[in-house]
Design an enzyme around this catalytic site. Structure first.
Site, PDB file in Angstrom:
ATOM      1  N   ARG A 260       0.852  -1.203   0.000  1.00 25.66           N
ATOM      2  CA  ARG A 260       0.000   0.000   0.000  1.00 25.66           C
ATOM      3  C   ARG A 260       0.881   1.244   0.000  1.00 25.66           C
ATOM      4  O   ARG A 260       0.592   2.233  -0.662  1.00 25.66           O
ATOM      5  CB  ARG A 260      -0.965  -0.003   1.189  1.00 25.66           C
ATOM      6  CG  ARG A 260      -1.695   1.336   1.353  1.00 25.66           C
ATOM      7  CD  ARG A 260      -2.951   1.263   2.205  1.00 25.66           C
ATOM      8  NE  ARG A 260      -2.821   0.455   3.382  1.00 25.66           N
ATOM      9  CZ  ARG A 260      -2.101   0.772   4.472  1.00 25.66           C
ATOM     10  NH1 ARG A 260      -1.432   1.907   4.525  1.00 25.66           N
ATOM     11  NH2 ARG A 260      -2.029  -0.036   5.497  1.00 25.66           N
TER      12      ARG A 260
ATOM     13  N   TYR B 159     -17.189  16.294 -15.808  1.00 29.54           N
ATOM     14  CA  TYR B 159     -17.541  14.876 -15.840  1.00 29.54           C
ATOM     15  C   TYR B 159     -18.514  14.601 -14.687  1.00 29.54           C
ATOM     16  O   TYR B 159     -18.298  15.064 -13.562  1.00 29.54           O
ATOM     17  CB  TYR B 159     -16.261  14.037 -15.709  1.00 29.54           C
ATOM     18  CG  TYR B 159     -16.532  12.605 -15.339  1.00 29.54           C
ATOM     19  CD1 TYR B 159     -17.289  11.787 -16.171  1.00 29.54           C
ATOM     20  CD2 TYR B 159     -16.049  12.067 -14.161  1.00 29.54           C
ATOM     21  CE1 TYR B 159     -17.557  10.474 -15.828  1.00 29.54           C
ATOM     22  CE2 TYR B 159     -16.313  10.758 -13.812  1.00 29.54           C
ATOM     23  CZ  TYR B 159     -17.076   9.966 -14.651  1.00 29.54           C
ATOM     24  OH  TYR B 159     -17.339   8.671 -14.297  1.00 29.54           O
TER      25      TYR B 159
ATOM     26  N   ASP C 193      -7.897  18.387 -14.884  1.00 24.84           N
ATOM     27  CA  ASP C 193      -8.169  17.000 -15.265  1.00 24.84           C
ATOM     28  C   ASP C 193      -7.749  16.867 -16.727  1.00 24.84           C
ATOM     29  O   ASP C 193      -8.410  17.394 -17.629  1.00 24.84           O
ATOM     30  CB  ASP C 193      -9.667  16.705 -15.074  1.00 24.84           C
ATOM     31  CG  ASP C 193     -10.017  15.255 -15.393  1.00 24.84           C
ATOM     32  OD1 ASP C 193      -9.313  14.641 -16.215  1.00 24.84           O
ATOM     33  OD2 ASP C 193     -11.004  14.754 -14.830  1.00 24.84           O
TER      34      ASP C 193
ATOM     35  N   LYS D 175      -8.529   5.747 -19.255  1.00 22.79           N
ATOM     36  CA  LYS D 175      -8.861   6.212 -20.595  1.00 22.79           C
ATOM     37  C   LYS D 175      -7.628   6.124 -21.510  1.00 22.79           C
ATOM     38  O   LYS D 175      -7.104   5.061 -21.702  1.00 22.79           O
ATOM     39  CB  LYS D 175      -9.429   7.631 -20.492  1.00 22.79           C
ATOM     40  CG  LYS D 175     -10.548   7.759 -19.425  1.00 22.79           C
ATOM     41  CD  LYS D 175     -11.747   6.931 -19.767  1.00 22.79           C
ATOM     42  CE  LYS D 175     -12.847   6.812 -18.714  1.00 22.79           C
ATOM     43  NZ  LYS D 175     -12.782   7.399 -17.437  1.00 22.79           N
TER      44      LYS D 175
HETATM   45  C1  LIG Z   1     -12.692  13.462 -17.468  1.00 18.47           C
HETATM   46  C2  LIG Z   1     -12.817  12.349 -16.466  1.00 18.47           C
HETATM   47  N1  LIG Z   1     -12.256  12.498 -15.251  1.00 18.47           N
HETATM   48  C3  LIG Z   1     -12.343  11.522 -14.321  1.00 18.47           C
HETATM   49  C4  LIG Z   1     -13.023  10.349 -14.562  1.00 18.47           C
HETATM   50  C5  LIG Z   1     -13.129   9.308 -13.485  1.00 18.47           C
HETATM   51  O1  LIG Z   1     -12.232   8.269 -13.716  1.00 18.47           O
HETATM   52  P1  LIG Z   1     -12.463   6.738 -13.280  1.00 18.47           P
HETATM   53  O2  LIG Z   1     -13.660   6.231 -14.018  1.00 18.47           O
HETATM   54  O3  LIG Z   1     -11.174   6.081 -13.663  1.00 18.47           O
HETATM   55  O4  LIG Z   1     -12.690   6.751 -11.802  1.00 18.47           O
HETATM   56  C6  LIG Z   1     -13.605  10.152 -15.819  1.00 18.47           C
HETATM   57  C7  LIG Z   1     -14.328   8.898 -16.110  1.00 18.47           C
HETATM   58  O5  LIG Z   1     -15.026   8.791 -17.109  1.00 18.47           O
HETATM   59  C8  LIG Z   1     -13.497  11.184 -16.795  1.00 18.47           C
HETATM   60  O6  LIG Z   1     -14.051  11.052 -18.014  1.00 18.47           O
END
Ligand SMILES: Cc1ncc(COP(=O)(O)O)c(C=O)c1O
Length: 421
Positions: A71, A129, A202, A227
């Site tokens: 961890r 998101y 992000d 992604k």
């Molecule tokens: C722009 C964006 N940020 C964060 C996330 C969250 O990521 P995760 O699904 O890996 O928790 C997503 C998920 O679709 C996303 O599209």
């Protein structure tokens, strides 16, 4: 369990892992030092929860020293973190620290809990998101977090939303999910810094290959590595990358941790424990090695798809930052290498038509998520963004989002044409 993450910035491993190398060389080599024990060229998946100690309270010395419990740190995760730190570079290219998590949302949660206290205020994009909005509003809100959704392309609106002394973070997505709006990272960094706040970007949609927020003045970068970084739709992961020397002075001493953002994130990563497992870390690092060539192909194909949609009589508006009439085109052209692989569009005929198109594609797979080699289609209103229905972040119900993959562009264009016709 103590935090045994090394305090010094991690050394970059491998023959091409130094900051003076280009992006693709760093993506292949940074963090990927041949295994010290066996010479394995690819970092092994260290499937172990714990590490032998030399004596009570004495960690092993010599080769592979410093590990205690997975961890806190695991060599496969360290390799990924070193690679991410090398890719999300600052303007002078040095000193970033990266942290790998079990998901993008776990990474985001760590930012909120490491850097904020009840009563603090955050500015979030008005088309963030859905999961980010849900985390801020429905987890952070009841805990005491105050937040304001703002259209980040409108810099005056951002200035007006800032509450000096209370606003701690300005949270940016650019391009946004699913409307592909563009925010000016450098301008927002100036506004945030003038208010004593930090700018979090992000960078999931753009990836460090297309956009480097830390070099534009941002303080922290968030990724859903699920992604494009992973790139093959086979892993859930997240990451944070922190600019060097960054401090959150309002948090000094909270939880007995100092104001250093890297120290606070490292402490919370271990203390909260939502870390990337070794195999997940390995998959993401393998994805990063081909990020640059995948992104070039995603961009090529998205440009072709956006151009074809524009011509189609059953398509209303097309959202793609590469189109000259996109309101954020100029800013995107300034801060991005190219315009990415995501395209959204509205279908004439309302929600029933939009749902029908999503059902009829054959190459585009109807599924949530994005950034994999295969093309995906989804209806944000009913799928990824259902959690923001009825809020200020609700999306149009005739909107379709495409994650354009790396297949042959002609097949993608033909598939959309038959689904629309
Ligand atoms: C722009 C964006 N940020 C964060 C996330 C969250 O990521 P995760 O699904 O890996 O928790 C997503 C998920 O679709 C996303 O599209």
């Amino acid at each position: 369990m103590t935090d045994h993450r090394p305090d010094a910035p991690p050394a970059l491993g491998g023959p091409g892992g130094t900051r003076s190398h280009g992006f693709s060389t760093r993506a292949v080599h940074a963090g990927s030092e041949p295994d010290p024990a066996t010479g394995a060229v690819i970092t092994p998946v260290y499937l172990t929860s714990t590490f032998k100690q030399d004596g009570v309270g004495a960690l092993r010395q010599g080769l592979g020293a410093g590990y205690e419990y997975s961890r806190s740190a695991n060599p496969t995760r360290t390799a990924l973190e070193e690679c991410l730190a090398a890719l999300e570079a600052t303007a002078d290219g040095d000193g970033t620290r990266a942290y790998a998590f079990a998901s993008g949302l776990a990474a985001e949660d760590t930012v909120l809990r490491a850097l904020l206290r009840p009563g603090d205020h955050v500015i979030v994009p008005d088309d963030a998101y859905g999961g980010t909005y849900r985390l801020v509003a429905r987890v952070g809100g009841p805990w005491g977090l105050d937040f304001t959704p703002v259209h980040l392309a409108d810099l005056d609106a951002v200035r007006a939303a800032v509450r000096p002394g209370a606003t701690r973070l300005v949270w940016v997505e650019t391009p946004t999910n699913p409307l592909l709006a563009i925010a000016d990272i450098a301008a927002l960094a100036e506004i945030a810094h003038a208010a004593g706040a930090l700018l979090v970007v992000d960078n999931t949609f753009a990836t460090p290959y297309l956009q480097m927020p830390l070099a534009l003045g941002a303080d922290l970068v968030v990724h859903s590595t699920t992604k494009y970084c992973g790139g093959h739709s086979d892993v859930i992961g997240g990451a944070l990358v922190v600019a060097p020397g960054l401090e959150a002075p309002w948090m000094a001493g909270v939880g007995d941790v100092g104001p250093s953002v890297a120290e606070r994130i490292g402490f919370h990563q271990n203390a909260m424990g939502a870390v990337a497992g070794p195999f997940d870390a390995w998959l993401v690092q393998r994805g990063l090695k081909t990020l640059s060539i995948r992104m070039e192909r995603h961009c090529d194909n998205a440009e072709r798809v956006a151009a074809a949609l524009l011509e189609h009589p059953r398509v209303g508006r097309v959202y793609y930052p590469g189109l000259p009439d996109h309101p954020g085109h100029e800013v995107a052209a300034r801060q991005m290498r190219r315009f990415g692989g995501m395209v959204s569009f509205r279908v004439n005929g309302g929600i029933e038509e939009a749902l029908g198109v999503c059902k009829r594609t054959q190459v585009f797979i109807l599924a949530e998520s994005l950034g994999g080699v295969e093309s995906l289609i989804e209806h944000p209103g009913r799928m990824t963004h259902a959690s923001v229905a009825g809020s200020e972040l609700e999306v149009p119900d005739d909107l379709i989002r495409l994650s354009v993959g790396i297949e042959d562009a002609e097949d993608l264009v033909a598939d959309l044409a038959q689904a629309l016709d």
